[in-house]
Design a protein around this motif. Structure first.
Motif, mmCIF file in Angstrom:
data_model
loop_
_atom_site.group_PDB
_atom_site.id
_atom_site.type_symbol
_atom_site.label_atom_id
_atom_site.label_comp_id
_atom_site.label_asym_id
_atom_site.label_seq_id
_atom_site.Cartn_x
_atom_site.Cartn_y
_atom_site.Cartn_z
ATOM 1 N N LEU A 95 26.639 52.998 42.702
ATOM 2 C CA LEU A 95 26.001 54.263 42.339
ATOM 3 C C LEU A 95 26.988 55.429 42.308
ATOM 4 N N LYS A 96 28.264 55.095 42.518
ATOM 5 C CA LYS A 96 29.341 56.098 42.461
ATOM 6 C C LYS A 96 29.088 57.264 43.417
ATOM 7 N N ARG A 97 28.599 56.914 44.586
ATOM 8 C CA ARG A 97 28.409 57.926 45.610
ATOM 9 C C ARG A 97 29.742 58.279 46.241
ATOM 10 N N ASP A 98 29.895 59.527 46.637
ATOM 11 C CA ASP A 98 31.085 59.898 47.393
ATOM 12 C C ASP A 98 31.125 59.090 48.677
ATOM 13 N N ALA A 99 32.332 58.700 49.077
ATOM 14 C CA ALA A 99 32.468 57.908 50.299
ATOM 15 C C ALA A 99 31.901 58.692 51.481
ATOM 16 N N PRO A 100 30.903 58.138 52.158
ATOM 17 C CA PRO A 100 30.315 58.856 53.287
ATOM 18 C C PRO A 100 31.278 58.869 54.471
ATOM 19 N N PRO A 101 31.076 59.796 55.403
ATOM 20 C CA PRO A 101 31.911 59.785 56.608
ATOM 21 C C PRO A 101 31.840 58.421 57.294
ATOM 22 N N ARG A 102 32.985 57.904 57.703
ATOM 23 C CA ARG A 102 33.056 56.543 58.234
ATOM 24 C C ARG A 102 32.086 56.319 59.394
ATOM 25 N N ALA A 103 31.928 57.329 60.223
ATOM 26 C CA ALA A 103 31.087 57.175 61.410
ATOM 27 C C ALA A 103 29.601 57.129 61.093
ATOM 28 N N MET A 104 29.229 57.465 59.857
ATOM 29 C CA MET A 104 27.809 57.553 59.517
ATOM 30 C C MET A 104 27.235 56.274 58.925
ATOM 31 N N VAL A 105 28.090 55.349 58.510
ATOM 32 C CA VAL A 105 27.593 54.155 57.833
ATOM 33 C C VAL A 105 27.981 52.901 58.599
ATOM 34 N N GLY A 106 27.094 51.915 58.533
ATOM 35 C CA GLY A 106 27.299 50.696 59.301
ATOM 36 C C GLY A 106 28.518 49.897 58.896
ATOM 37 N N TYR A 107 28.970 50.053 57.648
ATOM 38 C CA TYR A 107 30.109 49.257 57.191
ATOM 39 C C TYR A 107 31.439 49.953 57.387
ATOM 40 N N GLY A 108 31.444 51.166 57.897
ATOM 41 C CA GLY A 108 32.699 51.877 58.144
ATOM 42 C C GLY A 108 33.294 52.419 56.871
ATOM 43 N N ASP A 109 34.184 51.650 56.236
ATOM 44 C CA ASP A 109 34.721 52.045 54.936
ATOM 45 C C ASP A 109 34.921 50.800 54.085
ATOM 46 N N PHE A 110 34.910 50.991 52.785
ATOM 47 C CA PHE A 110 34.882 49.888 51.835
ATOM 48 C C PHE A 110 36.137 49.027 51.934
ATOM 49 N N GLU A 111 37.289 49.645 52.051
ATOM 50 C CA GLU A 111 38.540 48.895 52.055
ATOM 51 C C GLU A 111 38.628 47.985 53.289
ATOM 52 N N THR A 112 38.207 48.503 54.436
ATOM 53 C CA THR A 112 38.232 47.686 55.645
ATOM 54 C C THR A 112 37.255 46.521 55.526
ATOM 55 N N LEU A 113 36.096 46.784 54.945
ATOM 56 C CA LEU A 113 35.106 45.733 54.757
ATOM 57 C C LEU A 113 35.677 44.608 53.897
ATOM 58 N N VAL A 114 36.280 44.956 52.767
ATOM 59 C CA VAL A 114 36.828 43.934 51.865
ATOM 60 C C VAL A 114 37.909 43.123 52.565
ATOM 61 N N GLY A 115 38.790 43.783 53.300
ATOM 62 C CA GLY A 115 39.854 43.074 54.002
ATOM 63 C C GLY A 115 39.328 42.156 55.083
ATOM 64 N N THR A 116 38.337 42.617 55.820
ATOM 65 C CA THR A 116 37.743 41.806 56.887
ATOM 66 C C THR A 116 37.072 40.568 56.309
ATOM 67 N N LEU A 117 36.353 40.758 55.229
ATOM 68 C CA LEU A 117 35.641 39.655 54.599
ATOM 69 C C LEU A 117 36.613 38.643 53.991
ATOM 70 N N ALA A 118 37.661 39.128 53.340
ATOM 71 C CA ALA A 118 38.649 38.227 52.741
ATOM 72 C C ALA A 118 39.318 37.373 53.810
ATOM 73 N N ALA A 119 39.636 37.987 54.943
ATOM 74 C CA ALA A 119 40.270 37.236 56.029
ATOM 75 C C ALA A 119 39.326 36.171 56.588
ATOM 76 N N ALA A 120 38.031 36.465 56.618
ATOM 77 C CA ALA A 120 37.065 35.526 57.188
ATOM 78 C C ALA A 120 36.903 34.275 56.333
ATOM 79 N N VAL A 121 37.022 34.401 55.015
ATOM 80 C CA VAL A 121 36.782 33.244 54.134
ATOM 81 C C VAL A 121 38.081 32.626 53.620
ATOM 82 N N GLU A 122 39.210 33.201 53.972
ATOM 83 C CA GLU A 122 40.497 32.761 53.418
ATOM 84 C C GLU A 122 40.802 31.308 53.758
#
Length: 212
Positions: free
Chosen positions: A118-145
């Protein structure tokens, strides 16, 4: 004692109920599909809203008790049918991490992808359960690697829920092109249970199109 094979899935094609359809095929016990036409508002009928006031699929009836939300249904089925080997019991050291990954998609991955889509501005990290998008992608990639699955050889309901979300995300380019994601999804797509569920869905969709 209740009949554990008394399983009824309220299903729509395409929708998140396809996740549970796949799970039911993995479980391997008899079940019934009850198709809803969302375009005709069948999910807003009084009968269906009595099962799920949210008016959403999936809804699973197990021994006439309604369970909603795809990840919760998959967790329930893994626990209810332990012989299918799709989860880890209480007391197993893997139970906690398994639950984390089982609910990672609805609590972290889907909200993050929705914000991006939805092209929303990145919300403050502390306000969302996933933290930030880049960290989420890296964490997930490491888990399935390493693979082949989140916990090595065992395929679990956590792989199913996460894999279903990744397949959808990659189809609509909602995640970066990461080789680890592609390899993981490719392994899951080879599972006979997924192939059976998708073949049934395709047949049912064709019938619905023919009957108008």
């Amino acid at each position: 004692m209740s009949d554990r094979s008394e399983l009824v899935l309220y299903h729509a094609i395409p929708s998140r109920s396809s996740v549970v359809h796949w799970m039911l095929e993995e479980v391997g016990h008899p079940y019934e599909l009850r198709l809803l036409d969302l375009s005709r508002g069948e999910n807003r009928s009084a009968e269906f809203l009595a099962l799920n006031p949210m008016g959403k699929v999936p809804v699973l009836l197990h021994d006439r008790v309604a369970v909603t939300e795809a990840a919760a249904i998959c967790c329930h089925l893994a626990d209810a049918f332990p012989e299918a080997g799709l989860g880890f019991p209480v007391g197993d050291r893997r139970r906690g991490p398994y639950l984390k990954w089982l609910f990672f998609s609805p609590s972290c991955l889907e909200p993050a992808m929705t914000d991006r889509a939805l092209k929303r501005d990145a919300p403050p990290r502390a306000m969302v359960g996933y933290g930030d998008f880049e960290t989420l992608v890296g964490t997930l990639a490491a888990a399935v690697e390493e693979g082949p699955h989140l916990f090595g050889d065992p395929f679990t309901a956590a792989d199913l829920v996460l894999g279903a979300t990744l397949r959808w995300a990659m189809r609509f380019e909602l995640l970066p092109a990461v080789d680890a994601f592609a390899r993981y999804v490719e392994r899951l797509e080879a599972r006979p249970a997924l192939q059976r569920a998708e073949a049934t869905d395709a047949e049912l969709a064709n019938r619905a199109a023919e009957t108008g």
